[in-house]
Design an enzyme around this catalytic site. Structure first.
Site, PDB file in Angstrom:
ATOM      1  N   ASP A 158      -0.287   0.098   6.495  1.00 40.40           N
ATOM      2  CA  ASP A 158      -1.613   0.624   6.171  1.00 40.40           C
ATOM      3  C   ASP A 158      -2.684  -0.397   6.546  1.00 40.40           C
ATOM      4  OD1 ASP A 158      -3.581   2.306   5.177  1.00 40.40           O
ATOM      5  OD2 ASP A 158      -3.428   1.492   3.148  1.00 40.40           O
ATOM      6  N   GLU A 161      -3.650  -3.293   4.344  1.00 36.62           N
ATOM      7  CA  GLU A 161      -2.793  -4.473   4.269  1.00 36.62           C
ATOM      8  C   GLU A 161      -3.198  -5.549   5.270  1.00 36.62           C
ATOM      9  OE1 GLU A 161      -0.082  -5.158   2.204  1.00 36.62           O
ATOM     10  OE2 GLU A 161      -0.902  -3.472   1.095  1.00 36.62           O
ATOM     11  N   ASP A 193       1.818   2.070   1.254  1.00 38.55           N
ATOM     12  CA  ASP A 193       1.381   0.926   2.060  1.00 38.55           C
ATOM     13  C   ASP A 193       2.240   0.731   3.306  1.00 38.55           C
ATOM     14  OD1 ASP A 193      -0.672   0.191   0.248  1.00 38.55           O
ATOM     15  OD2 ASP A 193       0.824  -0.716  -1.075  1.00 38.55           O
ATOM     16  N   GLU A 213       5.308   1.184  -1.753  1.00 37.95           N
ATOM     17  CA  GLU A 213       4.030   0.844  -2.389  1.00 37.95           C
ATOM     18  C   GLU A 213       4.116  -0.621  -2.808  1.00 37.95           C
ATOM     19  OE1 GLU A 213       0.155   1.476  -3.871  1.00 37.95           O
ATOM     20  OE2 GLU A 213       1.408   2.909  -2.772  1.00 37.95           O
ATOM     21  N   ARG A 214       3.324  -1.475  -2.153  1.00 39.89           N
ATOM     22  CA  ARG A 214       3.371  -2.917  -2.432  1.00 39.89           C
ATOM     23  C   ARG A 214       2.297  -3.279  -3.451  1.00 39.89           C
ATOM     24  NH1 ARG A 214       0.053  -6.696   0.042  1.00 39.89           N
ATOM     25  NH2 ARG A 214       0.616  -8.852  -0.411  1.00 39.89           N
TER      26      ARG A 214
END
Length: 426
Positions: A158, A161, A193, A213-214
């Protein structure tokens, strides 16, 4: 033809909103901890569709504690002392003005539509926008097949990021992935993400059933406080991708993160048990990128010899993705991107869930349990009307089970929701 109007105030509580915005700015300027609670209260107030007449009425909303409600009442008393017209009368006049404005706009729109129909003598040639929409629809419905070895796997990152205020740190995402030899591409993603796609020589793209998802520990704490954690978890579950991974990074010694570490670990454990998401903890950003690069290599080995074809979201939800199968049905990237966009058209059920989450003490598990029994507000209101007496109506939701332990919602939540959905503004 009789037209039914449904009026929704653009700003039901402008006075309370203005006060909260002023207090929030002051708390942010002084770097006070109360800014987080004020921000949560302001978001809940803006999402509430009905006017409120006092601080005590605000207590049903998320973020409004006793101190904040009392502060609003004190401010309201001072405000009334400076006005000749009571606050309730001002709200009533404001509401009536907006009703008349809505009626006027609808009347003008109906007149305009009638004029256009009178002028329309023959079908018009589709506009450029309509032609593009038709091409996009045909592309989404077109079946895509990828032969074994006829595609490459790509990790999508994404844009959030790799851009932001601290660009030097965020650019490490790309440099780390390049050092690990992970093929990747930066795009804007509407959900998650990181995710993986299979891309063939013709440009077709199918999404592998894995999404990441980070979150760093401090960001996880912030998302739990303001309610984003539940919303993101719900959107990930609705995406159609079956393998949801929460990649959680430590933040130093995990002490200055805004919430107790035990509370964060409990939230992650609940997500793992209740929704089946996979939780992976890493020591730092470098270890997170190492994990993603390892995932890319593993997925490359698993999917290299498989036949892939496109399916729609409905078919994907009904079937399970078994990695041992020689042929797999996957979503198109474009379909996932458009369907998962935050501004995509929501169903009544999804809007109902989001509305319930704005109320105090309503978690995602409780909201989903209510919606399973009553999919729309209309169903709930009809159930209230069919109750033999008011007391039974107030306790209608109290025995609905929620969560893995199937605990009942309880009398307090049931009575609160009954008051919210049966109170009419006069």
């Amino acid at each position: 033809m009789e037209t039914r109007l449904e009026v929704r105030l653009r700003e039901p509580n402008p006075l309370f909103t203005r006060w909260l915005e002023r207090w929030l700015r002051e708390a942010e300027r002084r770097q006070q901890k109360s800014q987080f609670k004020l921000r949560q209260a302001l978001e809940s107030l803006k999402s509430y569709p009905l006017p409120l007449s006092s601080g005590r009425d605000c207590s049903i909303l998320r973020g409004f504690g006793g101190t904040l409600c009392q502060l609003i009442d004190e401010e309201l008393r001072q405000h009334k002392g400076l006005q000749l017209v009571p606050h309730e009368v001002v709200v009533q006049e404001h509401y009536e003005q907006q009703v008349q404005e809505v009626i006027r706009q609808i009347h003008e729109k109906q007149m305009e539509q009638q004029r256009r129909q009178d002028k329309r003598s023959k079908p018009k040639k589709p506009t450029k926008k309509e032609q593009l929409e038709l091409v996009a629809l045909e592309e989404r419905e077109r079946l895509v097949k990828m032969q074994p070895g006829g595609f490459k796997l790509l990790l999508l990152v994404d844009t959030q990021e790799t851009s932001g205020k601290n660009k030097r740190v965020l650019d490490q995402t790309r440099s780390y992935l390049e050092s690990f030899g992970a093929q990747h591409e930066v795009r804007r993603l509407t959900i998650g993400d990181f995710l993986w796609i299979a891309q063939d020589s013709e440009g077709n793209e199918l999404v592998l059933p894995y999404i990441v998802e980070r979150k760093r520990m401090d960001d996880l704490a912030s998302s739990i406080r303001d309610g984003r954690f539940h919303e993101q978890k719900h959107r990930l579950q609705q995406s159609g991708l079956q393998k949801i991974i929460y990649l959680v990074e430590d933040y130093g010694d995990n002490e200055q993160i805004g919430l107790p570490l035990d509370s964060l670990l409990q939230a992650l454990a609940n997500a793992r048990v209740q929704t089946g998401v996979q939780v992976v903890r890493t020591e730092n950003h470098y270890r997170s990128m190492s994990y993603l690069a390892g995932m890319s290599r593993s997925l490359g080995q698993i999917f290299a010899r498989k036949m892939l074809h496109s399916v729609d979201r409905g078919s994907l939800v009904k079937s399970s993705c078994v990695l041992t199968d020689s042929e797999l049905g996957l979503l198109k990237f474009r379909a996932l991107y458009e369907d998962s966009a935050k501004n995509a058209q929501l169903t009544v059920r999804e809007v109902f869930v989001q509305q319930l989450l704005q109320l105090h003490s309503l978690s995602l598990e409780r909201a989903m349990a209510i919606v399973e029994q009553y999919p729309t507000p209309r169903c709930l209101l009809e159930a209230y009307d069919e109750s033999p007496d008011p007391k039974e109506a107030r306790l209608l939701l109290s025995r609905i089970p929620y969560g893995p332990l199937e605990r009942p919602l309880g009398d307090k939540i049931s009575q609160c929701l009954h008051e919210f959905y049966t109170t009419h503004f006069r």
